[in-house]
Every structure is written in C-alpha cells, then in structure tokens.
Design an enzyme around this catalytic site. Structure first.
Site, PDB file in Angstrom:
ATOM      1  N   TRP A 181      -4.175 -14.529  -0.435  1.00  0.00           N
ATOM      2  CA  TRP A 181      -4.880 -13.277  -0.120  1.00  0.00           C
ATOM      3  C   TRP A 181      -6.386 -13.538  -0.234  1.00  0.00           C
ATOM      4  O   TRP A 181      -6.844 -14.083  -1.239  1.00  0.00           O
ATOM      5  CB  TRP A 181      -4.435 -12.197  -1.114  1.00  0.00           C
ATOM      6  N   ASP A 262       0.304 -12.640  -9.739  1.00  0.00           N
ATOM      7  CA  ASP A 262      -0.144 -11.477  -8.989  1.00  0.00           C
ATOM      8  C   ASP A 262       1.109 -10.828  -8.410  1.00  0.00           C
ATOM      9  O   ASP A 262       1.783 -11.410  -7.554  1.00  0.00           O
ATOM     10  CB  ASP A 262      -1.100 -11.913  -7.867  1.00  0.00           C
ATOM     11  N   LYS A 298       1.760  -0.707  -2.977  1.00  0.00           N
ATOM     12  CA  LYS A 298       2.801  -0.841  -1.940  1.00  0.00           C
ATOM     13  C   LYS A 298       4.125  -0.233  -2.388  1.00  0.00           C
ATOM     14  O   LYS A 298       4.717   0.563  -1.668  1.00  0.00           O
ATOM     15  CB  LYS A 298       3.044  -2.316  -1.582  1.00  0.00           C
TER      16      LYS A 298
HETATM   17  N1  PGU Z   1      -2.717  -9.041  -4.397  1.00  0.00           N
HETATM   18  C1  PGU Z   1      -2.184  -9.288  -3.206  1.00  0.00           C
HETATM   19  C2  PGU Z   1      -1.376 -10.516  -3.007  1.00  0.00           C
HETATM   20  C3  PGU Z   1      -2.376  -8.376  -2.148  1.00  0.00           C
HETATM   21  O1  PGU Z   1      -1.819  -8.633  -0.967  1.00  0.00           O
HETATM   22  C4  PGU Z   1      -3.137  -7.217  -2.360  1.00  0.00           C
HETATM   23  C5  PGU Z   1      -3.373  -6.221  -1.272  1.00  0.00           C
HETATM   24  C6  PGU Z   1      -3.645  -7.011  -3.647  1.00  0.00           C
HETATM   25  C7  PGU Z   1      -3.425  -7.943  -4.643  1.00  0.00           C
HETATM   26  C8  PGU Z   1      -4.487  -5.826  -4.018  1.00  0.00           C
HETATM   27  O2  PGU Z   1      -3.927  -4.633  -3.822  1.00  0.00           O
HETATM   28  P1  PGU Z   1      -4.419  -3.303  -4.539  1.00  0.00           P
HETATM   29  O3  PGU Z   1      -4.556  -2.325  -3.433  1.00  0.00           O
HETATM   30  O4  PGU Z   1      -5.713  -3.599  -5.202  1.00  0.00           O
HETATM   31  O5  PGU Z   1      -3.357  -2.990  -5.488  1.00  0.00           O
HETATM   32  N2  PGU Z   1      -3.447  -6.722   0.012  1.00  0.00           N
HETATM   33  C9  PGU Z   1      -3.254  -5.923   1.194  1.00  0.00           C
HETATM   34  C10 PGU Z   1      -4.080  -4.646   1.221  1.00  0.00           C
HETATM   35  C11 PGU Z   1      -5.435  -4.706   1.804  1.00  0.00           C
HETATM   36  C12 PGU Z   1      -6.397  -5.513   0.976  1.00  0.00           C
HETATM   37  O6  PGU Z   1      -6.723  -6.617   1.419  1.00  0.00           O
HETATM   38  O7  PGU Z   1      -6.792  -5.049  -0.104  1.00  0.00           O
HETATM   39  C13 PGU Z   1      -3.422  -6.805   2.409  1.00  0.00           C
HETATM   40  O8  PGU Z   1      -3.353  -6.288   3.525  1.00  0.00           O
HETATM   41  O9  PGU Z   1      -3.520  -8.035   2.250  1.00  0.00           O
END
Ligand code: PGU
Length: 452
Positions: A181, A262, A298
């Site tokens: 990510w 994570d 999510k």
């Molecule tokens: N860790 C991972 C692996 C993630 O994919 C995401 C969110 C988070 C942490 C953080 O999510 P929080 O909203 O802070 O609980 N990834 C999504 C959402 C958009 C973003 O980049 O924040 C994504 O589309 O990759």
C-alpha cells in the site's frame, strides 16, 4: 480582557468587529495599534507577493487522486475502480444494517455524553478489538500482555505504532513488502523509521515471491521491524499459505525480527473473521512480541468515521503497562484523544451477540459479492478470447485484483473507456458490478490487443 463575569459582547459589537476585519483598508485588531500589522508580510492588500509564493503544486495522491479525477469526468459510463471502498451491485456506497442499528441505539440512549475520551480511547472498544483480532480466548489477553489504543483508523494506528517504535525500539529499520500500500513508506518514514523493502510479489508467476521473501528477511539485520499484511495483501491480492506463514514466523523469530501486522481487511479475504486473523494469531501463539494495526474502514464500512486500533502484545504484564504509558505520550501531542462516535458504533456491535452475528453475515455477503465479481470478470475475458492467462483474477483474494496491466494500458482505459484505477494496474473488485463487467471487459480487451 474578558473575565468570567464580563458579559459576552453584544451582537452589534461582534458584527462591527467582523466588519472591521473584512474592510480592506483596515487591518487593525482591537487592542493593537495599526502600524504593528500594516506592512507585515502576511497582510493581504499591500501588493506584495505571498510568503508562500515559492510553494510548488504537489501531485495528487496516487490512490485518493484517482477519485478526484473520476469526480471531474462527466461521462455517464465512468467507473471508479481506484479506491478500495465497497460498492453495492447498484454501484452505491453501503452503510451496513448493523451500523444503522447501532447508531439508532446510541441516539436513543439519553445517558450518552460527549466528553473527551481518555488518550487511549474507548476502553470497551479496545478490549473488544483485541479479542476480535487475537481471538476471544487468547492467552495473551488473559495474561494482560496486550495493550490496545484506539487510533484514527488503520492509518493512524500504523502511524502511532511507527512513532512509538522510532522513539523506543532499538532497531529503527522497518521492512515493507514490495509492492505494498503506497502510504506505508510515507507513514513510517515520517514517523522516523528507516524504510527498506523485501521481495513479495513475482510478476512472472503473478504469485508470491516466497524465495525472495525468505532471502530478504533472512539477510535483514537482527531486530529489524517487518510490516506484514495480515490478509488480503494490498495491492497484489496474494497471501502466503498457512505453511508459508509458519516458515515466515520461524525465520522471523529465529532472527529476532519484530512483526508489525497491518490488518485492514479482516473478514474481507475469506469472509471469515477468524480465518483472516490466522497469520496474526500464529505469531501471538508463540509467546513473542507483536504489533497489530486494525482498521474498521472496510469490514464495518466505517471509512469516514476513522475507527481503528493499535495493539502491542508484549512478553509480560509489567512491560505492557509501561508500553501503554509511553503510547499515551505519543498520542497526546498528535491529536490528544480519539473521536467517540465510530468507536461507540463498533463497541455496540461487538458486544451484542445478535448484532455481532448479523455483522458477520453482512461481511460475508460483501466478501461473496467480490468473489462473484472475480468469477464474472474472468469468465467474460475468457468468453471474449482476450489474450493472456487471467486466472490470477480468481486466485487473488481480498478487495483488489492486481491485473498486470501496465501504466500505458491503464491510461488508455481511462482516456477511452472512462475507467479509473491506480496506475499500477490494481482494480478494486468491490467497485465492480454485473452491470459494469462487460464495459471493463471491453476496455481490458482493447488495451491488451492495441497495436497487435
Ligand atoms: N492498510 C492497508 C493495507 C490499506 O489498504 C489501507 C487503505 C489502510 C491501511 C488504511 O485504511 P484506513 O482508512 O486508514 O483504515 N487502503 C485503501 C483506501 C484508500 C487509501 O489509500 O487510504 C486503498 O484503496 O488502498
């Protein structure tokens, strides 16, 4: 100066103060002489350049910027497969039924107040979150070896954990998977850790680069921190098997590497909360120390409520309580204490047997719809005879498919088909529906057969 006894200014006086502030010719503030402010570099009317004029425009975020671009597109067929956010079969955001019910209960409860939470957040929420990820009968919890602090969703939990480690852990290097990510690098670098990567994904097999992973972790310095995706690896959708997790665990424990999980998709990979927590629980079961960042964005659809938790599992209860005392010092100057509403929703659902059960059903329904989308897209590409082996679409798990489409193909699909996705070729399967599968299939087909 106002004292507690002095009456508040009359509405008229407040209006005239406001008017004076808005008047271009006067920047005087009550109690200050004019010349102390006129000509100051921040005054707006002296024809001088902004003190910020040297600032260059920053690029949009690689993930959230996709939504910005999508919102500007006026095409009726536009499709946002960028951000990992669940959509219904009708393409609409979803508020879970259990969340609506919990909110109703909270609103009806007149005894609820809006006081500050403690620095560590809502106590019930913390206890229940630890149970959710570690298991209801986790010995670590029973032995008081876990401290959990409520944080601002997954991102905030990772950041607080990163700051804590940078201040208090002897080895300030964190290894993150390649790819991962996009925000991980920035979160940990800004927390003060040195960020390195380990091989994770093999584009040739579209699977795990297990050998590379073992080699890279095997040559990491003793004590280094290792960021692991608990399940549904983002962006690849590729997770280690249970056997592979066991090998990773053994290697990491033998080298004293510190696992930092994570967990942003518990329940989204398999549809089962317990199955998706297996990797974390394996590491906790051996008695060693572990950090876990949890997000309810999510799995409870609480994206904008920013609800998450950081748990640190330690060797004994004494260390745990000292760790918690230091976590409070990390949090206090960052945001003082976390917001109450989202955590109250989560706590309400987790502690009520019926709501909890209903949540697991809704979660499973979301996970199942994503899996159906995988099958439909795979079938459609096969039926169309699109060149390439697309079996990874049904093999990968979680919210995303790492399609293998390159930057140019992605740009082509956005320009010609109004389909929005991250430039690494990741598509959010949760943004797709039976109605939009044919459009995406046409776009992928055109992109891969272009110039042939
Ligand atoms: N860790 C991972 C692996 C993630 O994919 C995401 C969110 C988070 C942490 C953080 O999510 P929080 O909203 O802070 O609980 N990834 C999504 C959402 C958009 C973003 O980049 O924040 C994504 O589309 O990759």
């Amino acid at each position: 100066m106002h004292t507690q006894q002095s009456p508040s200014p009359s509405p008229d006086r407040r209006l005239s103060v406001l008017a004076r502030h808005l008047e271009p010719s006067s920047v005087a503030v009550e109690g200050h002489s004019n010349h102390s402010i006129v000509g100051a570099p921040t005054s707006g009317n002296d024809g001088k350049q902004s003190v910020f004029s040297h600032i260059v425009r920053a690029p949009e975020d690689p993930i959230l910027g996709v939504t910005v671009a999508y919102n500007k597109d006026t095409s009726p067929v536009k499709l946002n497969l960028g951000v990992g956010a669940y959509r219904t079969e009708e393409g609409k955001p979803l508020v879970l039924n259990v969340v609506r019910q919990a909110e109703q209960l909270l609103v009806n409860d007149r005894s609820r107040i809006k006081e500050y939470l403690p620095i560590t957040g809502l106590a019930d929420f913390n206890k229940l979150s630890a149970k959710l990820i570690l298991g209801a009968d986790s010995p670590a919890i029973q032995e008081n070896r876990v401290t959990t602090v409520q944080c601002l969703s997954g991102t905030g939990s990772l950041r607080v954990g990163g700051e804590f480690l940078a201040q208090h852990y002897h080895q300030r290097t964190i290894y993150i998977p390649q790819p991962t990510w996009g925000n991980h690098t920035k979160i940990f670098a800004l927390a003060g850790l040195s960020v390195k990567s380990y091989r994770y994904y093999d584009p040739a097999t579209r699977g795990l680069h297990f050998q590379g992973l073992l080699e890279d972790l095997g040559s990491a310095p003793s004590g280094a921190i290792v960021l692991l995706h608990a399940c549904a690896h983002n962006p690849t959708g590729v997770d280690p098997t249970k056997d592979q997790w066991e090998q990773i665990r053994r290697l990491m424990r033998s080298k004293g590497l510190l696992p930092f999980f994570d967990s942003a998709y518990q329940g989204f990979a398999s549809g089962s909360l317990d199955t998706d927590a297996q990797s974390v629980r394996m590491f906790v079961a051996d008695g060693g120390e572990v950090l876990v960042a949890q997000s309810y964005a999510k799995n409870m659809g609480l994206y904008g409520e920013r609800v998450g938790a950081l748990s640190i599992v330690c060797r004994n209860a004494d260390v745990t309580s000292r760790v918690e005392s230091q976590l409070k010092l990390v949090i206090r100057p960052m945001y003082s204490n976390p917001p109450i509403h989202g955590a109250s929703i989560v706590a309400t659902i987790l502690k009520d047997r019926n709501l909890y059960h209903e949540w697991t059903l809704e979660l499973k329904a979301m996970a199942d719809r994503i899996i159906r989308m995988r099958q439909q897209l795979f079938d459609a590409l096969r039926a169309k005879g699109t060149p390439g082996d697309w079996s990874h679409i049904i093999k990968q798990i979680g919210m995303f498919t790492f399609t293998g489409l390159n930057k140019e193909q992605v740009a082509f699909m956005t320009k010609e088909y109004h389909i929005y996705m991250t430039s690494d070729g990741r598509i959010s399967m949760a943004g797709l529906s039976s109605r939009t599968v044919p459009h995406l299939t046409d776009a992928i087909h055109a992109a891969v057969t272009r110039g042939r």
